[in-house]
Scaffold this motif. Sequence first.
Motif, PDB file in Angstrom:
ATOM      1  N   ALA A   1       0.843  -1.202   0.000  1.00  0.00           N
ATOM      2  CA  ALA A   1       0.000   0.000   0.000  1.00  0.00           C
ATOM      3  C   ALA A   1       0.876   1.248   0.000  1.00  0.00           C
ATOM      4  N   ALA A   2       1.957   1.225   0.765  1.00  0.00           N
ATOM      5  CA  ALA A   2       2.862   2.381   0.813  1.00  0.00           C
ATOM      6  C   ALA A   2       3.454   2.662  -0.571  1.00  0.00           C
ATOM      7  N   TRP A   3       3.813   1.614  -1.291  1.00  0.00           N
ATOM      8  CA  TRP A   3       4.331   1.798  -2.657  1.00  0.00           C
ATOM      9  C   TRP A   3       3.239   2.382  -3.556  1.00  0.00           C
ATOM     10  N   ALA A   4       2.013   1.888  -3.384  1.00  0.00           N
ATOM     11  CA  ALA A   4       0.902   2.394  -4.191  1.00  0.00           C
ATOM     12  C   ALA A   4       0.638   3.867  -3.885  1.00  0.00           C
ATOM     13  N   PHE A   5       0.663   4.242  -2.597  1.00  0.00           N
ATOM     14  CA  PHE A   5       0.424   5.637  -2.218  1.00  0.00           C
ATOM     15  C   PHE A   5       1.464   6.566  -2.837  1.00  0.00           C
ATOM     16  N   ALA A   6       2.666   6.071  -3.016  1.00  0.00           N
ATOM     17  CA  ALA A   6       3.751   6.892  -3.557  1.00  0.00           C
ATOM     18  C   ALA A   6       3.593   7.140  -5.057  1.00  0.00           C
ATOM     19  N   ASP A   7       2.785   6.331  -5.730  1.00  0.00           N
ATOM     20  CA  ASP A   7       2.627   6.456  -7.180  1.00  0.00           C
ATOM     21  C   ASP A   7       1.319   7.198  -7.495  1.00  0.00           C
ATOM     22  N   ARG A   8       1.342   8.527  -7.364  1.00  0.00           N
ATOM     23  CA  ARG A   8       0.150   9.354  -7.570  1.00  0.00           C
ATOM     24  C   ARG A   8      -0.369   9.276  -9.000  1.00  0.00           C
ATOM     25  N   ASP A   9       0.541   9.185  -9.977  1.00  0.00           N
ATOM     26  CA  ASP A   9       0.101   9.101 -11.375  1.00  0.00           C
ATOM     27  C   ASP A   9      -0.724   7.845 -11.603  1.00  0.00           C
ATOM     28  N   LEU A  10      -0.278   6.732 -11.045  1.00  0.00           N
ATOM     29  CA  LEU A  10      -1.014   5.476 -11.175  1.00  0.00           C
ATOM     30  C   LEU A  10      -2.374   5.588 -10.485  1.00  0.00           C
ATOM     31  N   ALA A  11      -2.398   6.178  -9.295  1.00  0.00           N
ATOM     32  CA  ALA A  11      -3.662   6.350  -8.565  1.00  0.00           C
ATOM     33  C   ALA A  11      -4.655   7.162  -9.395  1.00  0.00           C
ATOM     34  N   GLN A  12      -4.186   8.234 -10.009  1.00  0.00           N
ATOM     35  CA  GLN A  12      -5.073   9.073 -10.817  1.00  0.00           C
ATOM     36  C   GLN A  12      -5.554   8.345 -12.067  1.00  0.00           C
ATOM     37  N   ALA A  13      -4.683   7.555 -12.687  1.00  0.00           N
ATOM     38  CA  ALA A  13      -5.076   6.801 -13.886  1.00  0.00           C
ATOM     39  C   ALA A  13      -6.158   5.776 -13.555  1.00  0.00           C
ATOM     40  N   VAL A  14      -5.987   5.055 -12.464  1.00  0.00           N
ATOM     41  CA  VAL A  14      -6.975   4.061 -12.071  1.00  0.00           C
ATOM     42  C   VAL A  14      -8.272   4.745 -11.661  1.00  0.00           C
ATOM     43  N   SER A  15      -8.170   5.821 -10.920  1.00  0.00           N
ATOM     44  CA  SER A  15      -9.354   6.562 -10.491  1.00  0.00           C
ATOM     45  C   SER A  15     -10.152   7.050 -11.693  1.00  0.00           C
ATOM     46  N   ALA A  16      -9.470   7.541 -12.707  1.00  0.00           N
ATOM     47  CA  ALA A  16     -10.154   8.028 -13.906  1.00  0.00           C
ATOM     48  C   ALA A  16     -10.896   6.895 -14.604  1.00  0.00           C
ATOM     49  N   SER A  17     -10.305   5.697 -14.663  1.00  0.00           N
ATOM     50  CA  SER A  17     -10.984   4.574 -15.315  1.00  0.00           C
ATOM     51  C   SER A  17     -12.209   4.145 -14.509  1.00  0.00           C
ATOM     52  N   GLN A  18     -12.137   4.195 -13.179  1.00  0.00           N
ATOM     53  CA  GLN A  18     -13.278   3.831 -12.344  1.00  0.00           C
ATOM     54  C   GLN A  18     -14.370   4.898 -12.430  1.00  0.00           C
ATOM     55  N   GLU A  19     -13.973   6.158 -12.545  1.00  0.00           N
ATOM     56  CA  GLU A  19     -14.966   7.230 -12.664  1.00  0.00           C
ATOM     57  C   GLU A  19     -15.772   7.057 -13.939  1.00  0.00           C
ATOM     58  N   HIS A  20     -15.108   6.623 -15.008  1.00  0.00           N
ATOM     59  CA  HIS A  20     -15.800   6.353 -16.271  1.00  0.00           C
ATOM     60  C   HIS A  20     -16.838   5.247 -16.072  1.00  0.00           C
ATOM     61  N   VAL A  21     -16.478   4.204 -15.359  1.00  0.00           N
ATOM     62  CA  VAL A  21     -17.405   3.103 -15.081  1.00  0.00           C
ATOM     63  C   VAL A  21     -18.571   3.609 -14.247  1.00  0.00           C
ATOM     64  N   LEU A  22     -18.281   4.411 -13.236  1.00  0.00           N
ATOM     65  CA  LEU A  22     -19.313   4.957 -12.359  1.00  0.00           C
ATOM     66  C   LEU A  22     -20.329   5.772 -13.170  1.00  0.00           C
TER      67      LEU A  22
END
Length: 145
Positions: free
Chosen positions: A117-138
Amino acid sequence: MAAEGLPAAVRIEAEKLFIDYEATATGSGYVAPIVMLEFGARSTGEPASVRDIACDAAGMVEGVAFPAARPRVIHAERTFWEKATAIHVFCLQERLRGDRSARHWHAVVRLDEAGLAAWAFADRDLAQAVSASQEHVLRREGGRP
């Protein structure tokens, strides 16, 4: 499966391939005797790399050799964000699916316990990319962004 005479059937539904097999034991019914492989365009499949994969039971059963593999796999950080944003989407839509969403919560906890999780938190670009794909689904499913 046919060559080994295994009692299983394969079926395809949209972007999913199912392998239905005969259960060797009964339980609560939570885990169905089905393996689902999902092939969708929701995930980019990146970041990914080739990793060594071995069966957890390898070396534990005398006289049984389990195969190993070197597939290209999505990094655990991506999986963390996909699970976390899926949970977020379910909460926003107020459609928590009880026991069926437990797998997402379990995955997030296990990835955190493994220190990923700490590694994931450090990768903001990845978090934003995944969030954008989920927002599209939503939005597609009529939920609140």
